[in-house]
Write a protein that holds these residues in place. Structure first.
Motif, short mmCIF file in Angstrom:
data_model
loop_
_atom_site.label_atom_id
_atom_site.label_comp_id
_atom_site.label_asym_id
_atom_site.label_seq_id
_atom_site.Cartn_x
_atom_site.Cartn_y
_atom_site.Cartn_z
N VAL A 187 -7.08 -28.51 -24.89
CA VAL A 187 -6.51 -29.70 -24.26
C VAL A 187 -7.43 -30.08 -23.10
CG1 VAL A 187 -4.61 -30.54 -22.82
CG2 VAL A 187 -4.12 -29.17 -24.84
N CYS A 188 -7.81 -31.34 -23.01
CA CYS A 188 -8.70 -31.75 -21.93
C CYS A 188 -8.01 -31.48 -20.60
CB CYS A 188 -9.06 -33.23 -22.05
SG CYS A 188 -10.04 -33.79 -20.66
N PHE A 189 -8.62 -30.60 -19.81
CA PHE A 189 -7.95 -30.19 -18.57
C PHE A 189 -8.12 -31.22 -17.46
CE2 PHE A 189 -12.17 -28.57 -18.66
CZ PHE A 189 -12.67 -28.83 -17.41
N VAL A 190 -8.93 -32.25 -17.74
CA VAL A 190 -9.10 -33.29 -16.73
C VAL A 190 -8.01 -34.35 -16.90
CG1 VAL A 190 -10.61 -35.10 -15.86
CG2 VAL A 190 -11.57 -32.89 -16.55
N CYS A 191 -7.93 -34.93 -18.11
CA CYS A 191 -6.95 -36.02 -18.30
C CYS A 191 -5.72 -35.52 -19.04
CB CYS A 191 -7.60 -37.17 -19.07
SG CYS A 191 -7.92 -36.79 -20.80
N ARG A 192 -5.75 -34.32 -19.56
CA ARG A 192 -4.63 -33.76 -20.33
C ARG A 192 -4.17 -34.71 -21.43
NH1 ARG A 192 -1.77 -29.26 -17.79
NH2 ARG A 192 -3.14 -28.55 -16.14
N THR A 199 -11.81 -44.39 -19.77
CA THR A 199 -12.10 -43.32 -20.72
C THR A 199 -12.50 -42.07 -19.96
OG1 THR A 199 -12.82 -44.97 -22.30
CG2 THR A 199 -13.44 -42.70 -22.74
N CYS A 200 -11.81 -40.98 -20.26
CA CYS A 200 -12.11 -39.71 -19.61
C CYS A 200 -13.53 -39.27 -19.97
CB CYS A 200 -11.10 -38.66 -20.07
SG CYS A 200 -11.46 -37.00 -19.52
N ARG A 201 -14.30 -38.93 -18.97
CA ARG A 201 -15.69 -38.55 -19.23
C ARG A 201 -15.78 -37.16 -19.83
NH1 ARG A 201 -18.73 -38.62 -14.07
NH2 ARG A 201 -20.57 -38.30 -15.32
N THR A 202 -14.80 -36.32 -19.53
CA THR A 202 -14.88 -34.95 -20.01
C THR A 202 -14.64 -34.86 -21.52
OG1 THR A 202 -14.17 -34.19 -17.85
CG2 THR A 202 -14.01 -32.61 -19.66
N CYS A 203 -13.60 -35.57 -22.01
CA CYS A 203 -13.27 -35.48 -23.44
C CYS A 203 -13.64 -36.76 -24.18
CB CYS A 203 -11.80 -35.16 -23.63
SG CYS A 203 -10.70 -36.50 -23.07
N ARG A 204 -14.24 -37.72 -23.50
CA ARG A 204 -14.59 -39.03 -24.06
C ARG A 204 -13.38 -39.70 -24.70
NH1 ARG A 204 -18.70 -35.84 -25.79
NH2 ARG A 204 -20.62 -35.95 -24.57
#
Ligand SMILES: [Zn+2]
Lengths: 826, 369
Positions: B281-286, B296-301
């Motif tokens: 699970v993307c821990f930045v945007c969850r 758009t979240c940069r970590t999980c695109r």
């Protein structure tokens, strides 16, 4: 693998509400991972227009333009004819054309707006195939068939512009998914939708009369199918749908004949080869290549064949590298009218080896080396013939040659509860059986409750019970796997070496050193920069057969190069000083190679394992430290200090103290250190490394400040000597007696020698001895030095008397006089 | 000077008169109060309480008084001297305190002056990151296993169900040592450590293997010929994918925070069967920015998930090659890149910063992650 959605839907009857996103999510969950979705780069309005008028207007530049009015129905909002200027001439009044209206965007971000041109207000554009990204060799305007639709109708669907292409990342075991047949079968599995197998065709009788084929190596080529067509018209273009699909799948459209073979390969997954039958001399022979044979392949490369390569030969010799790439001499050309169609099943391992040997990757090879359904050759050849007849005006010659039979699939005994046991999901035996049947396996239940499973021919990757488990679990859904922690782990914590390494790292960080991780690749030039002599043992390295850089073709024997480079990098980026350390393994070649390759059906014996381990390079863990430039900073408090040899030794001593290890140091001359300022470090007379100031030439070579210092020690040796259980220290609380002595000795005598003499002479009452001053000068005399030591005496049980103290001190001095020729300075 | 045997001298005796004593005392007390510092107080002490001070002289005169007068005079002088001495002592304390306070004020420094005299060290995040991972598993009762980076081909490939003709072997762009037929490679994964563990230990086995691995990748912002992996191996009776999921969920939560769990997707690895890709699970945007075109979240695109590694049930062929009884034991294995994990955990843009040795990078992480 790129699969157009329209093509998938042609083979599987998916519910209408299954969007491309839903489809790709489901396929990803089944193991066909979505890489990307590609769609036509056009936004509307893009509609059918009927040309009402077309006035040719010659221009000053000699060009003739058409001023047209076009009926676009209600698509322009007014229902009035649209005025459009158009430069092409392959259409006329009454024709149905494709019109993009103002507001539309064509591929490349080309925005359409009403604009004044050639004296008219042109409101839109009549489109060519090229402008819509539908191909690049149709210069003219697209003229639609008269029954294509009514003016104003949207043309996205009509032109296939609504078609999305799904790009999948295909795992190497899922070879069948390198075809629309495979992708559609997975989609059918995912949605329980009806699947039409494009390989299910009624085939003519096998009579061997299509072409004479002799397979000399049935293990390498279990099945070989051949068909022949004649009267093929090589001038005919590839039909649009085929060309589009071939291109959507990422291949180039070349000619009708080649496009058909590629189309069938994409559709079924069976690589096809088409020969110009008029260039083939005699029977086709499938055999291993002979010593010295050569073949010019389709890419015009002349290839020296290996006796392990499977080839197809005719009377002239090899005419194709079987399953990988055809040969130039029998290549289909723009004059080919008789086509010999080959579809064969090849041994995957042989394909893999040949591809690797000749560094050849082709779409055919990619499929053949992963394993193709052995039942496909006959159907695939038949499909090619069908398409050549339909689109190339060819005649199917009678005769169907099919040599060999598909290898049998294994029968796997399978416990129906295995999927539940290995997945942790509650999967019933019924679900297991249904899932296995869904993937196309034949399942029979034997009396004892176990299953006999024959996997489908298109799944060469499924051979073991565990393979079947994966099939069942992926159908049930990986998302059904519960999350449960195992309960039995009872480990012993970190090992001694692991704990010591952490301790060493923290100690060095505490000493102001920053850890670095660098690449272990070195070359002769690296050792030259270190100034190592030609015969230095560090130059004998473990070489790499395929280094990334020919400058650095070896695994390193010392950590210093990487560290010195990192130090130089910091200095060049403006750091006034830098203290770095690295721990890592270095490697020294083993004499006991090569390492054996054992079988994998049983565990090798202990003796065999030992032999294997001995063949590996010796890989001790090293520690290196580099101290360059400012070590303690200057500031408002006063002067700073640059790193020097003492800092290097201080780091080593701090580490030894931390680990409770007694080290000895002595002067040594060894590159890359300064010959007069290098210490060899030993434990019980065994050398573990060196420390000191770097040689000036090395500082220069790595761009470091003068007098930079370095350490490299064998950390395994240091850790081996570490004290595991420190004995509780015993010390006296009686008063201390301090005595200073100054001793003049020859300049060649070391402090360590004098100190050892003092220690021995002073006896048990001596608590500590520490040098606090060194003096040289005229008073002492040339070649002499004065060393001042502070001695501390203490008894465990009493206050020492003056007599006892001076006796001990005198004894210490006497020992120094006797052993190192010291003269007490008064 | 007066003495007991001299005649009574009315002039001298006047010194012990109440008026005189009172005056001397008041003068002394005034002088004491007026003393501004310890130096002045010292002078006052000498003048008003010293041997030659009026009260000392008066005291001496007492003996010359007639006996009947002595007692009264003695009391009078004694009280006066007592008052003076007490005042002196009090003033002394007062002035000393003032003096100390003044010294402290005078000694004040500017605490914003720099104090960065000694160099500051740090451990590399790859080291401390590996330790953090190791600690998460050690806390669960696992052990940390290690092996050499230059490894036997058989252990790196064959024993792991990667036979000489396995297509996956070409995917792994291996560094071979010379001579090439020496069958020795720079390990392409830490899996040979798992093989070594199975070959030398009996189940139950629960180990993690962090370490350095090599592939012939060109060096750029996201690829490196040397990188770091952590693999885990559990071999026990009754091990299932559920235990694998439980272990990875726990690992993810410990590493990235509460609520960060994993998802499995079917995949292929020769070492495992069934195999899965592990997403986190993307821990930045969850997952909050999935399909959100605005942000758009940069970590999980914007996918809501981050590809983390691979895992699966240990292929029984591997158990067989390593001498583990596959009819009794099953196992799971997983592996992920430490470099990559750190890159998204800490938002690193360029993999190369890990290997450049720039101290500004490393010191930012200190000695523990
Ligand atoms: Zn995110």
């Amino acid at each position: 693998m790129k699969a157009p959605v329209s093509w998938i839907r042609e083979l599987v009857d998916l519910p209408a509400d299954v969007t491309t996103e839903v489809l790709t999510d489901r396929l990803t969950a089944l193991g066909l991972k979505l890489e990307a979705i590609h769609s036509a780069d056009i936004t509307g309005p893009l509609v059918i227009g009927r040309v009402l008028t077309q006035d040719k207007e010659p221009q000053k530049n000699g060009k003739v333009i058409n001023w047209c009015t076009v009926d676009v129905g209600d698509a322009n909002g007014t229902g009035e004819p649209q005025g459009i200027v158009c430069g092409a001439h392959n259409f006329g009044p009454g024709d149905l054309v494709v019109v993009v209206l103002p507001g539309g965007v064509l591929p490349g971000g080309f925005e359409i707006s009403a604009r004044k041109t050639y004296g008219h207000l042109s409101a839109g554009m009549i489109c060519s195939a090229r402008e819509l990204g539908l191909g690049d060799d149709h210069d003219g305007i697209i003229v639609l068939p008269p029954d294509a639709g009514e003016p104003g109708d949207d043309v996205f669907e009509l032109l296939g512009l609504d078609d999305e292409v799904i790009e999948f990342e295909i795992n190497p075991d899922r070879a069948y998914a390198l075809s629309l047949r495979g992708v559609a079968r997975e989609a059918a599995l995912g949605f329980g939708a009806p699947f039409t197998d494009p390989a299910e065709r009624s085939l003519p009788e096998v009579d061997g009369r299509a072409w004479q084929v002799e397979v000399e190596d049935p293990a390498g080529c279990p099945v070989f199918a051949a068909r022949l067509v004649s009267g093929f018209d090589p001038t005919r273009p590839t039909p649009d749908f085929m060309k589009r699909r071939v291109e959507q799948a990422g291949m180039r459209s070349i000619s009708l004949a080649v496009d058909i073979t590629n189309y069938v390969m994409l559709e079924l997954g069976q690589p096809i080869h088409g020969y110009d039958a008029d260039k083939v001399a005699g029977a086709l022979r499938v055999r291993r290549a002979r010593e010295g044979e050569k073949l010019t392949t389709l890419d015009d490369a002349v290839r020296d064949l290996s006796t392990e390569d499977l080839v197809i030969a005719d009377d002239s010799g090899p005419i194709g590298l079987a399953g990988v790439m055809g040969g130039a001499t029998t290549e289909m050309s723009d004059t080919t009218t008789r086509v010999l169609v080959e579809a064969a099943h090849w041994d995957a391992v042989s394909m893999f080896r040949t591809g690797k040997r000749h560094k050849l990757t082709s779409e055919a090879g990619k499929r053949n080396e992963r394993g193709v359904d052995p039942l496909l050759p006959g159907a695939a050849a038949d499909r090619v013939v069908e398409l050549m007849v339909e689109h190339g005006g060819a005649t199917a010659e009678p005769g169907f040659t099919l040599v060999g039979t598909a290898p049998e699939r294994p029968t796997i005994s399978f416990e129906p509860d295995l999927p539940a046991r290995l997945s942790g999901i509650d999967i019933s035996a019924v679900t297991t059986v249904e899932s296995l049947r869904a993937i196309g396996a034949a399942v029979t239940e034997s009396g004892d409750g176990s299953l006999e499973v024959v996997p489908p021919t298109w799944r060469p990757d499924v051979n073991d019970p565990y393979d079947l488990v994966e099939e069942v679990v992926r159908i049930v859904g990986y998302d059904q796997v519960p999350s449960v922690l195992p309960r039995r782990a009872t480990g012993r914590g970190l090992t001694r070496a692991q704990r010591l390494r952490r301790r060493i790292g923290r100690t060095l960080a505490g000493a102001g050193c920053v850890e670095v991780v660098s690449f272990p690749f070195v070359g002769e030039a690296t050792f030259d920069r270190l100034g190592l002599p030609a015969d230095d043992p560090l130059r004998s390295t473990v070489g790499l057969a395929n280094p990334l850089s020919s400058e650095e073709p070896s695994y390193t024997t010392t950590l210093l190069p990487g560290l010195l480079e990192a130090a130089g990098r910091n200095v060049s980026r403006g750091a006034p000083g830098v203290s770095l350390f690295e721990t890592g393994t270095v490697a020294f070649p083993s004499e006991n190679g090569p390492a054996p390759i054992y079988g994998v059906h049983t565990r090798p014996s202990d003796a065999e394992l030992e032999k294997l381990l001995e063949a590996l390079p010796v890989q001790p863990l090293h520690l290196a430290v580099v101290l360059a430039g400012e070590r303690s900073r200057a500031g408002w408090w006063g002067e700073g200090a640059d790193a020097g040899w003492t800092d290097a030794l201080a780091v080593v001593r701090r580490l030894a103290d931390e680990l409770g290890v007694r080290i000895q140091v002595a002067n040594a001359a060894r590159m890359p250190w300064h010959p007069g300022r290098c210490a060899v470090v030993s434990i019980d007379e065994v050398v573990i490394g060196h420390a000191g100031e770097l040689h000036p030439s090395v500082c220069k070579a790595f761009g470091l400040p003068a007098r930079s210092a370095a350490v490299e020690v064998d950390l395994d040796a240091l850790m081996a000597a570490a004290v595991d259980v420190t004995p509780g220290p015993v010390f006296s609380t009686m008063p201390v007696a301090k005595e200073d002595v100054a001793l003049v000795v020859d300049a060649s005598v070391t402090v360590a020698e004098v100190e050892a003499a003092l220690r021995e002479g002073a006896g048990e009452l001596l608590e500590s001895v520490r040098l606090f001053d060194v003096y040289t000068g005229e008073q002492i005399g040339e070649g002499r030095k004065s060393l001042a030591f502070a001695l501390r005496f203490r008894a465990p049980d009493r206050t020492l008397t003056d007599a006892e103290i001076s006796a001990a001190r005198d004894a210490a001095v006497a020992a120094a006089v006797e052993r190192v020729g010291a003269v007490q300075r008064t | 000077m007066s003495g007991p045997n001299t005649d009574y001298d009315p002039v001298e005796v006047a010194a012990v008169s109440p008026a005189e004593v009172e005056a001397a005392r008041d003068a002394a007390l005034a002088a004491i109060a007026a003393a501004a510092d310890l130096e002045q107080l010292k002078a006052v002490r000498s003048e008003h309480a010293g041997d030659r001070s009026p009260l000392a002289l008066a005291n001496r005169e007492i003996g010359a008084l007639p006996p009947q007068a002595r007692k009264e005079a003695g009391q009078r002088v004694g009280q006066a001297r007592g008052a003076v001495n007490k005042a002196l002592a009090a003033r002394q304390v007062e002035l000393e305190a003032e003096n100390e306070a003044r010294i402290l004020v005078e000694e004040a420094v500017d605490v914003t002056l720099p104090t960065d005299r000694d160099p500051v060290g740090a451990r590399h995040p790859l080291t401390t990151g590996s330790e953090l991972i190791a600690d998460i598993f050690v806390a669960m009762g696992w052990e940390v296993a290690e092996g050499p980076v230059i490894e036997a081909e058989w252990l790196n490939f064959d024993a792991l169900n990667l036979g000489p003709d396995h297509p996956a072997r070409t995917m792994q762009d291996t560094f071979w040592t010379e001579p090439a037929d020496n069958h020795v490679v720079l390990r392409t994964h830490t899996s040979p450590v798992q093989a070594r563990t199975m070959l030398t230990r009996t189940p139950p086995i629960y180990v993690v293997c962090p370490g350095r691995v090599f592939r012939t990748d060109e060096y750029d912002a996201t690829h490196s010929p040397m990188f770091h992996q952590v693999e885990g191996l559990a071999i026990d009776e009754g091990i299932s994918m559920a235990h694998l999921k439980g272990t990875l969920d726990h690992f993810a939560t410990q590493m990235f925070g509460e609520g960060i769990t994993t998802r499995f997707r079917p995949s292929y690895f020769p070492f495992t069967e069934p195999s899965a890709e592990v997403d986190l699970v993307c821990f930045v945007c969850r997952g909050s920015q999935v399909n959100d075109e605005g942000e758009t979240c940069r970590t999980c695109r914007g996918e809501g998930w981050i590809e983390w590694g691979g895992c699966g049930i240990v292929n029984p062929r591997v158990l067989q090659a390593c001498g583990v009884d596959s009819s009794r034991y099953s196992g799971f294995a997983f592996g992920m890149g430490i470099d990559r994990t750190l890159m998204f955990r800490h938002g690193l843009e360029d993999l190369r910063t890990l290997f450049e040795g720039d101290v500004r990078f490393t010191t930012a992480f200190g000695s523990e992650l």
